[in-house]
Enzyme design. Structure first.
Site, mmCIF file in Angstrom:
data_model
loop_
_atom_site.group_PDB
_atom_site.id
_atom_site.type_symbol
_atom_site.label_atom_id
_atom_site.label_comp_id
_atom_site.label_asym_id
_atom_site.label_seq_id
_atom_site.Cartn_x
_atom_site.Cartn_y
_atom_site.Cartn_z
ATOM 1 N N GLY A 19 0.734 -1.202 0.155
ATOM 2 C CA GLY A 19 -0.054 -0.047 0.058
ATOM 3 C C GLY A 19 0.906 1.115 0.155
ATOM 4 O O GLY A 19 0.465 2.316 0.371
ATOM 5 N N LYS A 115 12.158 -1.839 -7.585
ATOM 6 C CA LYS A 115 13.151 -1.447 -8.070
ATOM 7 C C LYS A 115 14.334 -1.653 -7.037
ATOM 8 O O LYS A 115 14.789 -0.490 -6.538
ATOM 9 C CB LYS A 115 13.169 -0.198 -8.792
ATOM 10 C CG LYS A 115 12.195 0.017 -9.734
ATOM 11 C CD LYS A 115 11.959 1.344 -10.379
ATOM 12 C CE LYS A 115 11.190 1.302 -11.526
ATOM 13 N NZ LYS A 115 10.859 2.527 -12.021
ATOM 14 N N LYS A 198 19.528 2.528 -11.449
ATOM 15 C CA LYS A 198 19.621 3.936 -11.334
ATOM 16 C C LYS A 198 19.314 4.695 -10.267
ATOM 17 O O LYS A 198 19.486 5.855 -9.911
ATOM 18 C CB LYS A 198 18.394 4.145 -12.508
ATOM 19 C CG LYS A 198 17.243 3.616 -12.159
ATOM 20 C CD LYS A 198 15.989 4.496 -11.576
ATOM 21 C CE LYS A 198 15.228 3.821 -10.812
ATOM 22 N NZ LYS A 198 14.151 4.562 -10.093
ATOM 23 N N GLU A 288 15.052 2.839 -2.151
ATOM 24 C CA GLU A 288 15.767 1.742 -2.505
ATOM 25 C C GLU A 288 17.262 1.892 -2.917
ATOM 26 O O GLU A 288 18.211 1.119 -2.566
ATOM 27 C CB GLU A 288 15.207 0.887 -3.829
ATOM 28 C CG GLU A 288 13.857 0.400 -3.452
ATOM 29 C CD GLU A 288 14.010 -0.790 -2.339
ATOM 30 O OE1 GLU A 288 14.859 -1.299 -2.211
ATOM 31 O OE2 GLU A 288 12.789 -1.274 -2.117
#
Length: 347
Positions: A19, A115, A198, A288
């Site tokens: 969520g 990611k 990235k 991340e």
């Protein structure tokens, strides 16, 4: 089941696990296309506020959540009800959340939108899904997709990647809409690696912006980042051409230039003088790239891939160096070729 191997979804709901901002945005897109969505989250309070207020105030404040999105905290019954499952959990939580439900995941279409890279194993999210549920059909969704812009209907394109063509077609069918375009790729590994790598460079770009570095400097950093991440991915077996597409250069540009990018925001806070812990807590959400930088530096050394930007960012975050010092080191390095996807040396 339809004759082409895809699953009919008119009656069947689609699951979105997580969520956070992106999970919520994807759930809304699916609902807009007429699909009943089960949006699973751990936090009962958050689920209740979505149910009653039709808002996710913690992550996507001000975005109305459509009636076809049904929040739930029951993962087992969510998986029972759905054949197509979008996984939008943080990389650090994914294995722990899904491992207990391994048998229920068999045969389902699992599409990772996360990611990141798992710290201990250097596994990408789809590889973790494959390990947990070897019988599942696996894909990934990646591209220049800032959650808030997706939710606010900015024109957006993404890539669904899998060697399972029927899965790609199915995801295209349910997600493709008025403001959201879905391309397909068979290079799952390259697409997913682009999305994970990235994030690291976005932190550096955020720092450069906060420090008032010139547009030339920022452009140089982004372009050399593309060369560096492609060099690394090719060493691991990805197709270099993938990095010229949405999941490579497309995602790199948006995350390195947008103040809406979580990793850029962390970098910007670092550039303003905050500590890493302060920068992460100010964001209030997972960036991340912070997790990825440590594992990426170790892996680059192990594979002997020359990654000066990664080494430099690691030195800034964990070894007390400044961005000025790192750029100075880079500028003193001997310039090599501009575009060379196969070369493993040269900034």
């Amino acid at each position: 089941m339809a004759h082409d191997g895809t699953l009919m979804t008119r009656q069947q709901p689609i699951a979105v696990l997580g969520g956070g901002s992106f999970g919520t945005a994807i759930a809304n897109l699916l609902a807009e296309n007429g699909h009943h969505v089960l949006l699973w989250m751990r936090d009962a309070e958050q689920a209740e506020s979505i149910r009653t207020l039709r808002q996710n105030p913690r992550y996507l404040k001000g975005v109305e959540i459509l009636p076809l999105v049904e929040p739930t905290t029951d993962l087992s019954s969510t998986l029972d009800a759905c054949e197509l499952v979008f996984v939008a959990l943080p990389s650090s939580a994914l294995r722990q959340a899904l491992q207990p439900f391994a048998t229920q995941l068999g045969g389902k279409m699992l599409v990772s939108t996360t990611k990141g890279i798992e710290a201990e194993s250097f596994m990408l999210m789809s590889q973790i899904l494959e390990q947990i549920a070897p019988q599942a059909r696996i894909g990934v969704l990646s591209g220049p997709n800032l959650a808030r812009e997706v939710a606010e209907h900015a024109l957006t394109a993404t890539v669904v990647a899998s060697q399972d063509e029927a899965l790609c077609r199915h995801v295209q069918k349910v997600l493709h809409g008025r403001t959201f375009r879905v391309y397909a790729s068979s290079d799952r590994f390259g697409v997913e690696l682009g999305g994970a790598l990235k994030n690291v460079y976005a932190i550096m770009a955020g720092m450069a912006a906060a420090l008032g570095m010139g547009e030339n400097t920022r452009s140089m950093l982004i372009t050399r980042a593309l060369a560096e991440m492609t060099r690394f991915a090719v060493k691991l077996g990805a197709n270099p051409m993938t990095f010229l597409g949405l999941a490579g250069v497309g995602d790199l540009i948006v995350t390195c230039t947008s103040s809406k990018s979580r990793n850029f925001q962390v970098g910007y806070a670092l550039g303003e003088g905050l500590s890493l812990d302060e920068a992460v807590s100010r964001l209030g959400e997972v960036a991340e790239g912070v997790n990825t930088i440590k594992v990426l530096k170790c892996k680059a050394e192990e594979l002997q891939v020359y990654m000066p930007l990664v080494a430099g960012l690691h030195a800034i975050l964990f070894e007390g160096r400044t961005l000025d010092q790192i750029i100075g080191v880079l500028m003193r390095g001997e310039p090599k070729t501009d575009v060379d996807f196969i070369s493993t040396d040269g900034f």
